[in-house]
Design an enzyme around this catalytic site. Structure first.
Site, PDB file in Angstrom:
ATOM      1  NE  ARG A 152     -11.057  -5.085  -0.781  1.00  0.00           N
ATOM      2  CZ  ARG A 152     -12.199  -4.416  -0.821  1.00  0.00           C
ATOM      3  NH1 ARG A 152     -13.075  -4.653  -1.799  1.00  0.00           N
ATOM      4  NH2 ARG A 152     -12.495  -3.512   0.097  1.00  0.00           N
ATOM      5  CE  LYS A 176     -11.355  -6.973   2.404  1.00  0.00           C
ATOM      6  NZ  LYS A 176     -10.585  -6.292   3.466  1.00  0.00           N
ATOM      7  CG  HIS A 245      -3.999  -4.608  -1.716  1.00  0.00           C
ATOM      8  ND1 HIS A 245      -5.181  -5.210  -2.094  1.00  0.00           N
ATOM      9  CD2 HIS A 245      -4.323  -3.734  -0.730  1.00  0.00           C
ATOM     10  CE1 HIS A 245      -6.173  -4.733  -1.355  1.00  0.00           C
ATOM     11  NE2 HIS A 245      -5.683  -3.835  -0.529  1.00  0.00           N
ATOM     12  NE  ARG A 248      -8.470  -2.075  -2.473  1.00  0.00           N
ATOM     13  CZ  ARG A 248      -9.760  -1.824  -2.636  1.00  0.00           C
ATOM     14  NH1 ARG A 248     -10.291  -1.860  -3.843  1.00  0.00           N
ATOM     15  NH2 ARG A 248     -10.531  -1.553  -1.593  1.00  0.00           N
ATOM     16  CG  HIS A 271     -12.501   1.667   1.460  1.00  0.00           C
ATOM     17  ND1 HIS A 271     -11.511   2.627   1.326  1.00  0.00           N
ATOM     18  CD2 HIS A 271     -11.868   0.469   1.293  1.00  0.00           C
ATOM     19  CE1 HIS A 271     -10.357   2.049   1.091  1.00  0.00           C
ATOM     20  NE2 HIS A 271     -10.551   0.744   1.069  1.00  0.00           N
ATOM     21  CE1 TYR A 280      -4.591   4.091  -0.737  1.00  0.00           C
ATOM     22  CE2 TYR A 280      -6.867   4.042   0.015  1.00  0.00           C
ATOM     23  CZ  TYR A 280      -5.726   3.392  -0.395  1.00  0.00           C
ATOM     24  OH  TYR A 280      -5.711   2.023  -0.476  1.00  0.00           O
TER      25      TYR A 280
END
Length: 306
Positions: A152, A176, A245, A248, A271, A280
Site C-alpha cells: 500500500r 493495517k 494502489h 498493488r 489481508h 483477484y
C-alpha cells in the site's frame, strides 16, 4: 370514497407534518427537503390508497423489491430506504405507528467493483524507466518496490531504511491494524533501491529513518507518491488513470495468474480475511474468459452472432 390526496399533494396528513418538521425544526436545505419529499411521495405511490401509518415490514420489503425490479440501483435504493426510515422514526416518536417498519430491511448489495489493474507489459513500462536524477532514482525504487511486493502507498512511505534486507530479499512492513508482515522483494526492486540509497544519503536530514524522502529531506508523503506516479504514467504513454494502489492490484492479479496460490497472495498483501483477496480470482477469470473468447472456435462463433 377515499379522502386520501393524490400523490404530489402532501400539504396535509402525516407526510405534510413530517415535511414541515424537516423544514421548520430541523431546518434542512431546500435541496434536501425536496429529496425527502420525492422519496416520501414514492412511498405514497407504492402504497396506493393505504395510509402511510399502516405499512408493515413486509410491505416495505415488497416496495423495495418493486423498485429494484424497475431498475433502481442498490445505491439509490439504500438512499430511499434511509429516507423512509427517517420518516417512520418520526412517526414512531409521535406514536403514530407502533414501530418502524423499515427496521431490518436492507437494499440489495451493489455488485462489488473489481479493482483496476495494469497488464504485465504496462506495469513493466511504468516501473522500468531510466532517469539518473536523484528523484528519478527514488521514484524508480519506489515503483519497483510497490509492484514487486504489492505494498500500500502508506506502507511504502512508512518504510524505514533498515526494514529492507537486501541480503535475503525481504522487507518488514507495518500494515493495517499495526500488523507486521514480511514480504519478498524482487531483484529488480533491490537493484533500484541500491541505486537510490546513495542519493538518499545526500538528501535525508540527520536522524531521518525513512527509506523514501523528498527534497525537504523528510519522509515522503503519500500524496506526493500519487502525484509522481501520474507523471511517470503519462511519460510511459499509459492511457489510464494510474494511482499507487493500481500497482498493488496489478501485483496481486499477476502473481495469482501465474501461481494460482490464493493463500500466498493473501499473506503477501496482508489481508486479514481471504475474502478480501478473492476479488483477484474474478480478475483472473476475466483474463481466462478473454483468452477463451479469442481462442475457442465455438465461443468466437457465438460472439460473432451476438
Amino acid at each position: 370514497m377515499s379522502t386520501r390526496k393524490a400523490p404530489g399533494t402532501e400539504d396535509a396528513g402525516a407526510l405534510g407534518r413530517y415535511l414541515a418538521h424537516l423544514r421548520n425544526e430541523r431546518r434542512v436545505s431546500p435541496h434536501t427537503l425536496e429529496a425527502y419529499r420525492r422519496d416520501a411521495l414514492l412511498l405514497v405511490a407504492l402504497g396506493g390508497d393505504r395510509p402511510l401509518e399502516s405499512a408493515r415490514t413486509a410491505d416495505i420489503r415488497r416496495y423495495v423489491s418493486t423498485l429494484h425490479g424497475r431498475g433502481l440501483s442498490p445505491r439509490s435504493l439504500a438512499r430511499v430506504l434511509s429516507s423512509w426510515r427517517g420518516l417512520y422514526e418520526w412517526l414512531a416518536r409521535a406514536r403514530a405507528v407502533p414501530s418502524n417498519p423499515c427496521q431490518g430491511v436492507r437494499a440489495p448489495r451493489a455488485p462489488k467493483r473489481l479493482p483496476e489493474t495494469l497488464t504485465p507489459d504496462e506495469a513493466v513500462a511504468l516501473v522500468s524507466f531510466e532517469d539518473p536524477t536523484p528523484l528519478g532514482r527514488r521514484d524508480r525504487a519506489l515503483f519497483e518496490l510497490a509492484y514487486s511486493s504489492g505494498l500500500r502507498v502508506s506502507e511504502l512511505t512508512g518504510l524505514d531504511v533498515q526494514a529492507v534486507d537486501a541480503a535475503i530479499g525481504e522487507a518488514r512492513v507495518l500494515g493495517k491494524g499495526s500488523r507486521t508482515r514480511i514480504v519478498p522483494v524482487g531483484s529488480a526492486a533491490l537493484a533500484a533501491i541500491a541505486k537510490w540509497l546513495p542519493e538518499r544519503s545526500k538528501l535525508a536530514r540527520p536522524g531521518e529513518t525513512a527509506l523514501f524522502v523528498g527534497l525537504s529531506g523528510r519522509r515522503l508523503a503519500p500524496r506526493e507518491v500519487q502525484r509522481r506516479i501520474k507523471r511517470w504514467a503519462a511519460a510511459a504513454g499509459l492511457d489510464v488513470d494510474v494511482h499507487p494502489h493500481m500497482l498493488r492490484h496489478s501485483f496481486a492479479s499477476h502473481v495469482l495468474q501465474s501461481s494460482g496460490d490464493l493463500r500466498a497472495v493473501q499473506e503477501m498483501l496482508g489481508h486479514a480475511s481471504i475474502a478480501s483477496t478473492q476479488v483477484y480470482t474474478h480478475l483472473d477469470f476475466q483474463h481466462l474468459a478473454k483468452v477463451y473468447d479469442a481462442a475457442h472456435p465455438r465461443a468466437r462463433r457465438a460472439k460473432d452472432k451476438a
